[in-house]
Design an enzyme around this catalytic site. Structure first.
Site, PDB file in Angstrom:
ATOM      1  N   TRP A 360       0.831  -1.202   0.000  1.00  8.95           N
ATOM      2  CA  TRP A 360       0.000   0.000   0.000  1.00  8.95           C
ATOM      3  C   TRP A 360       0.867   1.254   0.000  1.00  8.95           C
ATOM      4  O   TRP A 360       0.381   2.354  -0.266  1.00  8.95           O
ATOM      5  CB  TRP A 360      -0.946   0.005   1.199  1.00  8.95           C
ATOM      6  N   ASP A 361       2.165   1.068   0.284  1.00  9.28           N
ATOM      7  CA  ASP A 361       3.106   2.179   0.265  1.00  9.28           C
ATOM      8  C   ASP A 361       2.990   2.982  -1.032  1.00  9.28           C
ATOM      9  O   ASP A 361       3.071   4.213  -1.030  1.00  9.28           O
ATOM     10  CB  ASP A 361       4.549   1.656   0.352  1.00  9.28           C
ATOM     11  N   GLU A 503       0.412  -2.224  12.386  1.00 12.77           N
ATOM     12  CA  GLU A 503       0.617  -3.676  12.273  1.00 12.77           C
ATOM     13  C   GLU A 503       1.038  -4.336  13.578  1.00 12.77           C
ATOM     14  O   GLU A 503       1.259  -5.552  13.602  1.00 12.77           O
ATOM     15  CB  GLU A 503       1.635  -3.956  11.167  1.00 12.77           C
ATOM     16  N   LYS A 622       2.588   1.014  15.965  1.00 11.71           N
ATOM     17  CA  LYS A 622       3.764   1.027  15.107  1.00 11.71           C
ATOM     18  C   LYS A 622       3.876   2.330  14.326  1.00 11.71           C
ATOM     19  O   LYS A 622       4.958   2.895  14.161  1.00 11.71           O
ATOM     20  CB  LYS A 622       3.704  -0.158  14.140  1.00 11.71           C
ATOM     21  N   GLN A 623       2.739   2.815  13.819  1.00  5.79           N
ATOM     22  CA  GLN A 623       2.767   3.946  12.898  1.00  5.79           C
ATOM     23  C   GLN A 623       1.409   4.636  12.876  1.00  5.79           C
ATOM     24  O   GLN A 623       0.482   4.235  13.571  1.00  5.79           O
ATOM     25  CB  GLN A 623       3.110   3.459  11.496  1.00  5.79           C
TER      26      GLN A 623
END
Length: 788
Positions: A360-361, A503, A622-623
Site C-alpha cells: 500500500w506504500d 501492524e 507502530k505507525q
C-alpha cells in the site's frame, strides 16, 4: 563524529552533493543504499569496487521476478555483479583500513547521478597513491552503466594489476535465482554472461568491456588476458605507471532482459540468444562513445528532470533542501514511467528488502507525487493495478469473497498475492511464524481506489476511467460488499478480524481506518453504477454481463451497496474525550510509558522488553493509523476533535515504520502545530540520510521518499483535492523564507511559491477555479498573487 556531510556542494552545486567523509567497514550498507544509482529500469547499489565482509552487491532489473524454490515466494533477483574490481598496487591488494587511508571522500551528485570516491592510500612499504573511482547509471540509455578508476602514484613508480569483469556468484542472501546458459568473450575484449531465472525463465544478459588510458591517451599496450572461472568471466590488466602520471581503467557495461519493455510489441519474450545479441550490440555502441560522452547524455536527461521537478527552498537550513532533493532523486529512479507491468518495491531498486514487492506504500505514500508532478507515470502505476485485477479476483475467491481483493504484496503483474505465509520459526516452540498481513490486512484494496479517484480529480483523465477506473471501483466494492458481516446484536454491518495500518495490532475488529476507507470505496462504486447507467452504456453493458455470469446484476449490487453503507459501523469520537477508537476495545488496552522506545535511535526496541503478545495488549502503535485516516478524510470530525486525536495517538505511536512521521508532520501542519510539524518533517527527511549508520542496509525507504514530498507540498504547501477543486492553504515554516514547487492540475502546469504572507501561482495552462487561503478564486494564465 558525523560521517554524512550534506553541505559539501558550493555555488552551483550547493545542496546537490551528499558526502561520506570517512570509511568504516562495519557500515558499508548505508551508502550502498543511499548512493544507489538507477533509472527505473535498473537499480545499482553503490557497493565499493573492492570486497569487504559486510558488502552486499546488488543490481536489480525491473520485472524479472523469480521463485528460488517452490516453497518460497517470488522476489526480484540480484543480477550478476559488474562492480567488483580487484586492484593490486606494487603487489599489495588495495583495501581500506584506518591505517592506510590518508584522505577519503565519497560523493553522490544528485543533479547528475554520478558518484565519485577519492582515496589517498599508503601501502605497507610506504608507497602513496591517489585513486579516484567514478560511476553512473545512464538515464539516456537505460541499459548502460559506466565506471572508471584513475590511479596516480604520488611518490613512486607503480606496477598495477586490475582484475575486473562479470561475477554471477551473487545470490539473494543465499537464494540462487539464476543459472548460466552462455559465457563468451568477443574480439578478446567484450565479455558477456547469459543467465536465466530458475522458475520464471527470464533471460538476462550482462556484458562489459574495459579500456585503458595512460596520461589521458588510449593505449592498447597494457598487458591483458581473459580469466574464465565458475560463474565468472574477468579481464586481468597489468600496467606500469610512472610517478606523478595517471592511468585510467574505464569499464562500460550493459544489462538486458527478456522482459524489457522494448520486446513487448512482439507479443512474446525473446530467446536468450536474442537478448545476448542485443546486449552486445548495445555495448559496442556504448564503448565507441566512451564514459564522458555517455555521462553527458545522461546528464542532459537529469537536467530536464530537475528543471521540471526540483523543489527550491530559500532557507539557511541546508539539510532540508538537500533532503528534499534526495527524496526527489530516489522517486525518479524507482519506477520506469512507461512500464505498466511493474509497481514500486518497498525498497525500490536499492536492495533485497521486502523482495522487491509493492505494498500500500505505493498508492498512499508515493503515488501522490506522481499524480501531482508526473501524471503520465501515475497513470502507468494505476494501469499496473488494473492488470492485477486477475490476481485480485483470484485472491477474493480463495478467501471466500467476491469481486477483487487486492494482494497485500504484489510482484510481476500476473503473480497475484505474493506475501510469504511463513516468515520464520519461533525459536522457543519450533512452530512456524505465520505472516497475517497477506490474509487480513485488507485496507490496501480501498487504498488503491482512493488513489485512483484522487488521480481522476487531479487529471480529468476520462479515458483512464472508461478503460479501467470504473471497473476497478466496482470490482473492489463487490469485495467489500461480500466482506461485511452483519452483527445482529449490534444491528449493523462490521468488518471484523483485520490488521489496520498499525501492524502491531492483529485480529482486531472495526479498525476505523479500514471501515472508513471501505465505506468510501462502496460509496464511489454506487456513484459509478448510477453514472455509467446513464452516460456510459457500453461500460454498463460490459459490467452487467460480468455480474450476470455470477448470477447477479449491477442493479442488485447498487441496492446492496446503498443499504450496507447506511448500516456499516463507522467508529465515532467518544462523546466525552472526542477520541475515535482505533478499533473495538482500544481504550481498554494497557497504557505504559513509551518515551524510552520513541526516543530510541533504532526501531523495534519495545520488543527487547516485551513480546509481540504483550504489545498486542498495549496502547502502543507502530505507525500512523487514526492519524492517517484524519489526513486522508479530514472532514470526518471537527478540527477540535482532530487535534485531540492527533495528540492522543501521537503519544501512543512508536514511529517504528518509516511511513509514520511524514503523515504526522502533515497533520500537525494542518493543526497549526508548527514546531512539531517541522521536527517530524526533518526526522522523516533524515530517515535514510541521517547519521544513524545502520538505517538503510536493506535498501532505502521508498515510501518515505514520497512522504517527504507530501510533507513539503501537502503539508507546508497546503495542497489538497477538495470536492473536485484544488485547495491551497499554505503553512510556510519559520525556518524558510519561501519555497517553490511544481504541480500539474487538470493538465495545467503550475509553479507555486509559498512565502510568509501569501502564495504566488504561475499558471502555464488555462484558467481554473481554486480555493486559496480560504477564498474561492480564479487562477488565470500567467502570474497570480494571493496575499493573506
Amino acid at each position: 563524529m558525523p560521517v554524512m556531510n550534506y553541505r559539501k556542494g558550493t555555488e552551483k552545486e550547493k545542496s546537490w552533493i551528499i558526502e561520506e567523509t570517512s570509511f568504516n567497514e562495519k557500515y558499508t550498507g548505508k551508502c550502498e543504499s543511499v548512493f544507489t544509482q538507477g533509472n527505473g529500469y535498473l537499480g545499482l547499489r553503490n557497493s565499493l569496487e573492492e570486497q569487504y565482509v559486510n558488502t552486499v552487491r546488488g543490481m536489480f532489473i525491473t520485472g524479472t521476478f523469480n521463485k528460488a524454490s517452490k516453497d518460497e515466494v517470488t522476489e526480484l533477483p540480484n543480477v550478476s555483479d559488474i562492480v567488483n574490481m580487484e586492484i593490486e598496487l606494487n603487489g599489495e591488494r588495495f583495501s581500506m583500513n584506518e591505517n592506510n587511508i590518508k584522505e577519503y571522500s565519497r560523493t553522490l551528485n544528485l543533479y547528475t547521478g554520478e558518484t565519485c570516491r577519492n582515496v589517498l592510500w599508503k601501502g605497507k612499504n610506504g608507497d602513496i597513491v591517489h585513486l579516484s573511482f567514478h560511476r553512473f547509471v545512464s538515464y539516456e540509455n537505460v541499459h548502460v552503466i559506466g565506471a572508471y578508476v584513475e590511479i596516480k602514484p604520488v611518490n613512486c613508480e607503480m606496477k598495477v594489476k586490475v582484475v575486473s569483469g562479470i561475477d554471477a556468484q551473487v545470490t539473494n542472501h543465499g537464494a540462487q535465482h539464476l543459472t548460466e546458459f552462455s559465457k563468451r568473450a568477443f574480439e578478446e575484449k567484450f565479455l558477456q554472461m547469459g543467465m536465466v531465472t530458475t522458475e520464471s525463465a527470464v533471460s538476462i544478459a550482462v556484458s562489459t568491456v574495459h579500456k585503458v588510458f595512460q596520461s589521458g591517451k588510449y593505449t592498447e599496450d597494457a598487458a591483458s588476458k581473459i580469466i574464465d572461472d565458475r560463474r565468472k568471466i574477468h579481464t586481468e590488466i597489468q600496467l606500469v605507471i610512472p610517478q606523478g602520471e595517471t592511468a585510467r581503467v574505464e569499464k562500460i557495461s550493459t544489462v538486458h532482459s527478456s522482459r524489457d519493455l522494448e520486446y513487448v510489441a512482439s507479443g512474446k519474450e525473446p530467446e536468450g540468444e536474442n537478448v545476448c545479441r542485443d546486449g552486445l550490440d548495445n555495448l559496442k555502441e556504448a564503448e565507441e562513445k566512451g564514459y564522458e560522452t555517455l555521462l553527458e547524455g545522461s546528464k542532459k536527461v537529469w537536467e530536464k528532470i530537475w528543471k521540471k521537478q526540483d523543489i527550491q527552498i530559500d532557507s539557511k537550513e541546508d539539510d532540508a533542501q538537500i533532503a528534499v532533493r534526495f527524496a526527489l532523486y530516489h522517486l525518479q529512479i524507482m519506477v520506469r514511467s512507461e512500464d505498466n507491468r511493474v509497481g514500486i518495491g518497498a525498497k525500490a531498486l536499492s536492495g533485497e528488502g521486502y523482495k522487491g514487492h509493492s505494498f500500500w506504500d505505493t498508492e498512499t505514500f508515493i503515488f501522490p507525487y506522481f499524480q501531482m508532478a508526473e501524471p503520465k507515470t501515475a497513470r502507468t502505476l494505476l494501469e499496473f493495478r488494473y492488470k492485477g485485477l486477475y490476481g485480485a479476483r483470484k485472491k477474493a475467491i480463495e478467501n471466500g469473497y467476491k469481486g477483487a481483493m487486492y494482494p497485500w504484496e504484489a510482484a510481476w503483474v500476473s503473480d497475484g498475492e505474493v506475501t510469504p505465509y511463513v516468515v520464520g520459526v519461533n525459536v522457543h516452540t519450533g512452530e512456524p511464524m505465520i505472516c497475517l498481513t497477506g490474509v487480513i490486512e485488507q485496507h490496501i484494496t480501498s487504498d488503491i481506489i482512493f488513489a485512483l479517484w484522487q488521480y481522476y480529480a487531479a487529471t480529468d483523465d476520462q479515458d483512464f476511467m472508461d478503460r479501467y477506473g470504473y471497473e476497478m471501483t466496482i470490482e473492489t466494492a463487490r469485495f467489500w460488499n461480500s466482506r461485511l458481516e452483519w452483527i445482529e446484536e449490534n444491528n449493523r454491518y462490521e468488518i471484523r478480524d483485520v490488521i489496520g495500518p498499525d501492524e502491531y495490532k492483529e485480529h482486531v475488529d472495526n479498525n476505523a481506518y479500514t471501515n472508513y476507507m471501505a465505506h468510501e470505496n462502496m460509496r464511489l462504486a454506487a456513484q459509478v453504477i448510477a453514472c455509467i447507467r446513464d452516460e456510459k452504456k457500453d461500460i454498463y453493458g460490459k459490467m452487467q454481463k460480468l455480474m450476470q455470469e455470477e448470477g447477479t446484476s449491477l442493479e442488485q449490487l447498487e441496492e446492496e451497496l446503498k443499504d450496507k453503507m447506511k448500516k456499516l459501523y463507522l467508529p465515532q469520537p467518544d462523546e466525552k474525550t472526542g477520541i475515535i477508537p482505533q478499533f473495538d476495545g482500544y481504550f481498554d488496552l494497557k497504557e505504559i510509558d513509551l518515551s524510552v522506545y520513541k526516543n530510541a535511535s533504532v526501531v523495534g526496541t519495545i520488543f527487547h522488553d516485551y513480546s509481540g503478545e504483550d504489545v498486542q495488549g498495549m496502547q502502543a502503535g507502530k505507525q500512523a493509523d487514526i492519524v492517517e485516516l484524519l489526513y486522508q478524510m479530514e472532514d470526518i470530525t471537527t478540527p477540535d476533535n482532530k487535534a485531540k486525536n492527533y495528540v492522543y495517538y501521537e503519544a501512543r505511536t512508536l514511529h517504528d515504520s518509516s511511513l509514520s512521521k511524514a503523515i504526522h508532520s502533515i497533520t500537525a501542519c494542518d493543526l497549526g502545530m508548527e514546531k512539531e510539524a517541522y521536527e517530524m518533517f526533518m526526522s522523516a527527511a533524515l530517515t535514510d540520510l541521517g547519521q544513524e549508520m545502520k538505517s538503510s542496509d536493506a535498501g532505502i525507504h521508498s515510501a518515505n521518499m514520497g512522504g517527504v514530498w507530501q510533507d513539503v507540498v501537502m503539508g507546508f504547501g497546503g495542497i489538497r483535492i477538495r470536492d473536485g477543486h484544488l485547495r491551497i492553504a499554505p503553512n510556510c515554516p519559520k525556518q524558510w523564507e519561501k519555497f517553490t514547487y511544481p504541480l500539474y492540475w487538470k493538465g495545467n502546469e503550475l509553479h507555486i511559491t509559498v512565502c510568509k504572507d501569501g502564495v504566488e501561482v504561475i499558471n502555464e495552462g488555462e484558467d481554473f477555479e481554486a480555493e486559496i487561503m480560504d477564498q474561492r478564486v480564479t487562477v488565470s494564465k500567467g502570474k497570480n498573487e494571493f496575499r493573506a
